[in-house]
Write an enzyme that holds these catalytic residues in place. Structure first.
Site, PDB file in Angstrom:
ATOM      1  N   LYS A  34      22.090  84.785 -81.838  1.00  0.00           N
ATOM      2  CA  LYS A  34      20.519  85.019 -82.882  1.00  0.00           C
ATOM      3  C   LYS A  34      19.878  86.193 -83.074  1.00  0.00           C
ATOM      4  O   LYS A  34      20.186  86.803 -82.604  1.00  0.00           O
ATOM      5  CB  LYS A  34      19.231  83.802 -81.748  1.00  0.00           C
ATOM      6  N   LYS A  88      21.136  81.515 -86.195  1.00  0.00           N
ATOM      7  CA  LYS A  88      19.745  81.396 -86.143  1.00  0.00           C
ATOM      8  C   LYS A  88      19.276  82.541 -86.678  1.00  0.00           C
ATOM      9  O   LYS A  88      19.979  83.444 -86.241  1.00  0.00           O
ATOM     10  CB  LYS A  88      19.175  80.890 -84.796  1.00  0.00           C
TER      11      LYS A  88
HETATM   12  C1  PBG Z   1      12.288  81.758 -78.908  1.00  0.00           C
HETATM   13  C2  PBG Z   1      12.208  81.145 -79.918  1.00  0.00           C
HETATM   14  C3  PBG Z   1      12.322  81.470 -81.426  1.00  0.00           C
HETATM   15  C4  PBG Z   1      11.985  80.325 -82.318  1.00  0.00           C
HETATM   16  C5  PBG Z   1      13.347  79.313 -81.894  1.00  0.00           C
HETATM   17  N1  PBG Z   1      13.273  79.216 -79.860  1.00  0.00           N
HETATM   18  C6  PBG Z   1      11.332  82.386 -82.149  1.00  0.00           C
HETATM   19  C7  PBG Z   1      11.517  83.426 -81.690  1.00  0.00           C
HETATM   20  O1  PBG Z   1      13.183  84.643 -81.281  1.00  0.00           O
HETATM   21  O2  PBG Z   1      10.997  84.756 -81.543  1.00  0.00           O
HETATM   22  C8  PBG Z   1      12.145  79.903 -83.430  1.00  0.00           C
HETATM   23  C9  PBG Z   1      11.958  78.952 -84.318  1.00  0.00           C
HETATM   24  C10 PBG Z   1      11.994  78.638 -85.883  1.00  0.00           C
HETATM   25  O3  PBG Z   1      11.574  79.668 -85.959  1.00  0.00           O
HETATM   26  O4  PBG Z   1      11.681  77.984 -86.414  1.00  0.00           O
HETATM   27  N2  PBG Z   1      12.697  81.768 -78.287  1.00  0.00           N
END
Ligand code: PBG
Length: 328
Positions: free
Chosen positions: A198, A252
């Site tokens: 991520k 991601k």
């Molecule tokens: C945080 C989380 C995020 C997303 C899913 N879980 C954002 C972040 O890390 O700030 C992003 C999902 C999206 O942008 O559609 N635990």
């Protein structure tokens, strides 16, 4: 060796039937995971200005959405909470409330639509006043203390009926700790889909609007999420999560990271998923609304590229729309 003019690669492209015969990657309903944002609002649906076409839904409405997912042939949904600010705290205690928004939604959906897969994020950012995925002390995100809460939270979510828990926090060691806690709680059938690679991405902006953390987030997440410049490091992250017990792994964001998806699938052959995140959704939606590009064509092309890169499935806000297109 045969070469032009004996080899003509255009031959197989000449008609629709032969293009269909040689096509290597196909997007199917079975590839779709529908990402849904829930609130405790009275209104069934509230709109998210930076994500046109996606609404936050309340507890009643999420059950209807789950039925819709089943009827469309979507195998699973992934739930994300917009937590009422009055329940947020520095220590994310609401993440451990067995009667909180997500546990309630999970049990309601399981009761109404038992054969739909339910994936829940394991993360603290919706629950913390500062919007980070971990606890903070002296301006530092604590790793091990955060992992402890995440593991407890995963057990609560598993008990509520979640089929897959998806840790999205990027703390070190969380997969092992969650697996161990699930086993101890006799939840050995609950799967772990780890957000293994991520990235500290700017494509999450609209999501933070949707769950209400944009204005509260202090600083950025670069001390735990990955540097977009790195690729080898993604393999190390994934390897760790597999050793620790992940059943499925996720990359991601999606489209800017197709090279990472490909490397990970080639290296590990794991069930591999991409998250087409909020910013990707909003980009595709904005150009479509302006009629600068054709929505159906660009969305299907983006999903096909995930399949081609090696994904077994895609988390996407477009899931119901895509399933509907595929059904007609
Ligand atoms: C945080 C989380 C995020 C997303 C899913 N879980 C954002 C972040 O890390 O700030 C992003 C999902 C999206 O942008 O559609 N635990």
């Amino acid at each position: 060796m045969s070469t032009y003019p004996f080899t003509r690669l255009r031959r197989t492209r000449a008609s629709d039937w032969s293009r269909r015969l040689v096509s290597e990657s196909v997007v199917m309903r079975n590839d779709l995971i529908w990402t849904i944002i829930i609130t405790d609002a009275k209104e069934k649906r509230t709109s998210i200005p930076s994500m046109p076409g996606v609404d936050r839904v309340n507890l009643d409405e999420v059950v209807s959405e789950a039925k819709k997912a089943r009827d469309l042939g979507i195998p699973a949904i992934a739930l994300f909470p917009n937590i009422n600010p009055k329940y947020k705290s520095d220590c994310a205690s609401e993440a451990l409330n067995p009667n909180g928004l997500i546990p309630k939604a999970v049990s309601a959906i399981k009761a109404a639509v038992p054969d739909l897969g339910i994936i829940v994020d394991v993360a603290l950012d919706p629950y913390t006043t500062h919007g980070h995925d971990g606890l903070i002390e002296d301006n530092k995100i604590l790793n091990d203390a955060s992992v402890e809460i995440l593991a407890q939270s995963a057990v609560i979510l598993g008990k509520a009926g979640a089929d897959i828990v998806a840790p999205s926090d990027m703390m070190d060691g969380r997969v092992a700790s969650i697996r161990e806690s699930l086993e101890r709680a006799q939840l050995s059938d609950v799967m772990i889909m780890s957000y293994a690679a991520k990235y500290a991405s700017s494509f999450y902006g609209p999501y933070r609007d949707a769950i209400g953390t944009s204005s509260s987030l202090v600083g950025d997440k670069r001390t735990y999420q990955m540097d977009p410049a790195n690729s080898d490091e993604a393999l190390r992250e994934v390897e760790q999560d597999i050793i620790e017990g992940a059943d499925m792994i996720m990359i991601k964001p999606g489209m800017p990271y197709l090279d990472i998806i490909k490397r990970i699938k080639d290296e590990f052959r794991m069930p591999t998923y991409a998250f087409q995140v909020s910013g990707e959704y909003s980009m595709l939606k904005a150009v479509s609304q302006n009629k600068w590009l054709d929505e159906k064509k660009i969305v299907m092309e983006s999903l096909t590229s995930f399949k081609r890169a090696g994904c077994d499935g895609i988390l996407t806000y477009f899931a119901p729309q895509v399933a509907d297109w595929l059904n007609h």
